[in-house]
Design an enzyme around this catalytic site. Structure first.
Site, short mmCIF file in Angstrom:
data_model
loop_
_atom_site.label_atom_id
_atom_site.label_comp_id
_atom_site.label_asym_id
_atom_site.label_seq_id
_atom_site.Cartn_x
_atom_site.Cartn_y
_atom_site.Cartn_z
N CYS C 2 0.85 -1.18 0.00
CA CYS C 2 0.00 0.00 0.00
C CYS C 2 0.89 1.24 0.00
O CYS C 2 2.04 1.19 0.41
CB CYS C 2 -0.87 0.06 1.26
SG CYS C 2 -1.77 -1.44 1.62
N ARG C 16 -4.88 6.90 -0.25
CA ARG C 16 -3.96 5.77 -0.26
C ARG C 16 -4.34 4.78 -1.34
O ARG C 16 -5.46 4.81 -1.85
CB ARG C 16 -4.00 5.08 1.09
CG ARG C 16 -5.38 4.52 1.46
CD ARG C 16 -5.64 3.10 1.05
NE ARG C 16 -4.75 2.17 1.65
CZ ARG C 16 -4.89 1.71 2.88
NH1 ARG C 16 -5.95 2.08 3.58
NH2 ARG C 16 -4.04 0.83 3.36
N ASN C 79 0.09 -1.95 5.66
CA ASN C 79 0.78 -3.15 6.10
C ASN C 79 2.18 -2.86 6.62
O ASN C 79 2.91 -2.05 6.05
CB ASN C 79 0.88 -4.15 4.93
CG ASN C 79 -0.13 -5.26 5.08
OD1 ASN C 79 -0.52 -5.60 6.20
ND2 ASN C 79 -0.55 -5.84 3.97
#
Lengths: 324, 324, 324, 324
Positions: C2, C16, C79
């Site tokens: 990400c 994002r 993450n």
């Protein structure tokens, strides 16, 4: 700046480059067992291990850049400007001045294990040698044939890192340098496979393409990766001549050529000297920018029970060998 | 593979590395003016310029890898496998076997200009020296203090390139190598400026960050860029000792360390020798992988009017200098 | 994995990408002020700020991936596998489960400053939502128009970093990511100067050569550098349409195309969705891999004083616009 | 500058980005079979294949940037400044003005094979369209589902290259671009193996590390490599919607974001439009910098036996889709 490495064949070798734009005046200095080691903050070592290394000698005191003791424990200090941070003197603590760290460890520790323990007990302080010689900003690699550690005294405290790769350069801190190696994991001394696309007929048009991506500049992160690759993949026979020779080839991969690193107008950082010691034999080898031939100083050729420092000038002028 | 470079201070220097996994047996060979130069396809040079260089000598005939003549014109052949392509013998043409190219030029040409003209008149042919020595796939750099050219005989014909950078490596063809330098134009010996973003406080945490992006591997495109950067930015005093020393540092930037280029299981390409000649003085300097000290052979110490080849073994074993 | 970014024109934008090989099922979820926020370890927020964001909704509870509240404070979890480490529940502490972190902050804090203070008081714990949904390994970017911070809960404790660049990717830890930007400081949207050698006539043969060296792969360090360069140098007019459009171009620079990141045989990570919210206006924009057109959900179009979550399916199927 | 690519699923797709700092005014132009094609130097095509593409239309004449004909042969012209060189008009030759090259080929050739033959017979000349529109410096990619070629008219003559990768960018010449891919052969969508050293425990700390080394900047060599990697490894289902969508993701990897390529003070090159045509179906899809939604124009919806050009404005303004 500087780069250090270790190398294991039959014996254990260690050494470093010292890169700078001028020399403070270096000597190979052998400190025998009875040289009186009086530390700045009251400590004293009467009888201790002998050591040999490269030092700037002031008033008969060796400010070691790197050294190895008679037990085979070696140590080198490398620039760590901007990150290094030393403590204030604390009453009751084992206060060791930054410039005393190498003799403090090498005079007392017979192994890396002993060094790890001794380091935990000291307070590494920012006392300068004198007003003309302010505190250098350094970190250290300490190694014997059992392994290597890196010691960094920073704002947050003293960090002791296991150093599985056995190399050290300069900034950034060692955890970042070691982590960065992950980005180069696919580099290899062997030719690459075509993984880009099976449908394209890509060619290895040159030998040595397996390490494409290895950085070639003189910054400290690049030197760390390059010397790590060269050291980890280096191959030599295990006799003294070939081992020492290979070691100088390894550090040769990060040599700084005059002109490629300009630190001020017309001032260039170069590899002033490169050292390599055989930890078992107590022989200190070196070359300089101007003297390619390997010069050897053997600590066991002097009386190691003496009290006086023995020093040798760093030879820096090569005679070409005239074959006809 | 190999890398060649030129370097100008007060005198003009040129030399090369020879990288390979084994040696054919090299000698420093001085060919005097009256050594009978009988070419394979009927040509002959009775009296000619003397030359000195590194050669594999067969039946008293020097198969030169690189050489310089008494007029200061130098030449080196480097691997060009997969691209090199030589002509068939043509009746009536000036047929020069590929292995005769260096003596053909150096025996007759006093300057790069003369060489350029002579090259236009020849037919470079694929005749091997003998059955044991098949035709090597080479291209060449020819230089004197006026400049450098690269000569490549390929499928499409003979290409003669001006070589403004004065370096040569291996594949790909020279136009691609030279073009590739454009991609490195922003590299510098000086520290970089922050051009990424004025709003970010980016740091030069190490010296030498101006050349970040310089390739560090041993492939021929990377060696070309790296040695070009080192040569173009190299700095030394202009006396013989410092010039020669700096030249070996320049080629040291592309040295191949044993282990870093595996060409077959357990077979590693290394820099077998590095040469450097002073074109004006006719002195041929060299080092080898095992012998770091610079060895010198001076062509003017032999009788250059003789008829016999004078050869010297390539010394490959270093004595460490024992300082104590 | 990400990538998140912020962007300031007249309004403050943030958003994002979510990169993964499959979707858990996402919805745009608006949590109004009176939605009962009962936390796992006994805490409760009766009346609180409303928020909008992308969430996996379980039993009417939004597990937010990213969200912004009515005061303009935004937050995204990315993450951080292998580094993230959460605490055990401590009696007497303000225990906040990892999955509750986004609502905990956004429901109570009107600004980044308030968030910084509240974070100091909590104990971020490793309680999973349920047995089917184990604890994710995340770190967070929290931002409003005053700035950005990164929050990382690691083995050593909770690190709160000022984030001057306003971007976040994945591993390694934020200090390493930020430091790494130093290595790219010379990259520029402008053409490079020839600093390699004044004697060589090097050419800018293409536009856009000033950023040569910018990494183009999909690893998290490379995405961090690339999106930082694109964001810091991005230019747009300051109206809503152009600002939002430019934001999607910025995150488009780190989009993951199907096929380029294989995580298991035949399984590919792709950019499942990209979000962008206007922090002032409370509008949540998004695109998906299959739906390029920008879709908007405006939190102010629902009754923000309600008690029920309002959700919208994430539209993922694009109609091509037929012009004829 | 620009990037073109091809993509094969069930149908054959082709398209390009057009990157520039301003627009000349583009339209989607359908040229039917009986549109009178009168060429500048006397040639004429009365009845011919219909085509659709993006063009700057002057006096009802389409100056095509890229187009595909009803037989599925596509063609795109991309900037090639500094290398492109066209011929003078030769009497008796088939003189085709540079701006006529796309209609010359697409009006007469039903396949790539026919195009290859026709190209051999023409003399591509430097006649400008008029004084306001000087000759552009272009090279071309021509493709159908049988393969691709690149056509470059340079100082040395007309080069026709097989293009196995099916992509085109700008400078340098195609042979150099294709060769350069060799340097990236080890890049992969899969995670890398640790080939650096078996003794070091190196980690893949992020997904997507197999393509570390892929260039991320906007120069033409970097875009060539990046789009080649993305295209060759791209994966999608083979239906129309998914194929077209994937194609735009492929060219999205080389999109130019406003601000990242400054060509003059405050002037930025951006991806003005991206096109994708289905060669079999004759549908021309496009997006623009400001309009992300894919717009489609179907050539078979107009009367292809007509004589008049049909044009559609290039829609450049996106409505956000309001989901609430």
């Amino acid at each position: 700046m500087c780069t250090a490495a270790t190398y294991q064949t039959k014996d254990f070798y260690m050494g470093r480059t010292l890169d700078y734009e001028f020399s403070y005046g270096e000597k190979i200095a052998i400190m025998p067992r009875n040289y009186p080691l009086q530390y700045r903050h009251g400590l004293k070592n009467i009888e201790h291990y002998a050591m040999i290394g490269m030092a700037h000698v002031v008033e008969d005191y060796p400010l070691y850049y790197d050294a190895v003791n008679e037990k085979g424990l070696g140590m080198a200090g490398l620039n760590f400007v901007g990150n290094a941070c030393y403590q204030e003197v604390k009453e009751g603590a084992v206060n060791v001045a930054q410039y005393e760290f190498i003799p403090w460890i090498l005079s007392q520790c017979a192994s890396l294990n002993e060094a790890k323990k001794l380091i935990q007990t000291m307070n590494l302080v920012n006392t300068p040698y004198n007003e003309q010689l302010p505190v250098a900003s350094l970190h250290w690699i300490i190694a014997d044939q059992s392994g290597s550690i890196t010691v960094e005294s920073v704002k947050e405290g003293l960090n002791i890192y296991e150093n599985p790769v056995g190399v050290l350069a300069n900034n950034p801190s060692f955890d970042k340098q070691l982590f960065n190696l992950n980005n180069y994991m696919s580099l290899s001394p062997k030719q690459p496979q075509n993984l880009f696309s099976k449908e394209l007929d890509l060619q290895t048009y040159s030998r040595g393409m397996g390490a494409l991506g290895l950085p070639g500049d003189l910054s400290s992160m690049s030197r760390f990766v390059r010397v790590a690759f060269t050291k980890m993949n280096g191959q030599s026979r295990d006799n003294e001549r070939d081992s020492v020779n290979q070691f100088f080839h390894i550090l040769g991969s990060v040599e700084q050529q005059r002109g490629c690193c300009e630190v001020a107008d017309g001032k260039y950082e170069i590899t002033i000297y490169t050292s390599c010691w055989n930890s078992q034999k107590g022989i200190y080898y070196y070359t300089t920018y101007n003297r390619r031939q390997i010069t050897a100083v053997n600590m066991h050729k002097v009386n190691l029970d003496a009290q006086q420092l023995t020093t040798y000038p760093m030879l820096d002028d090569e005679e070409f060998y005239e074959q006809n």
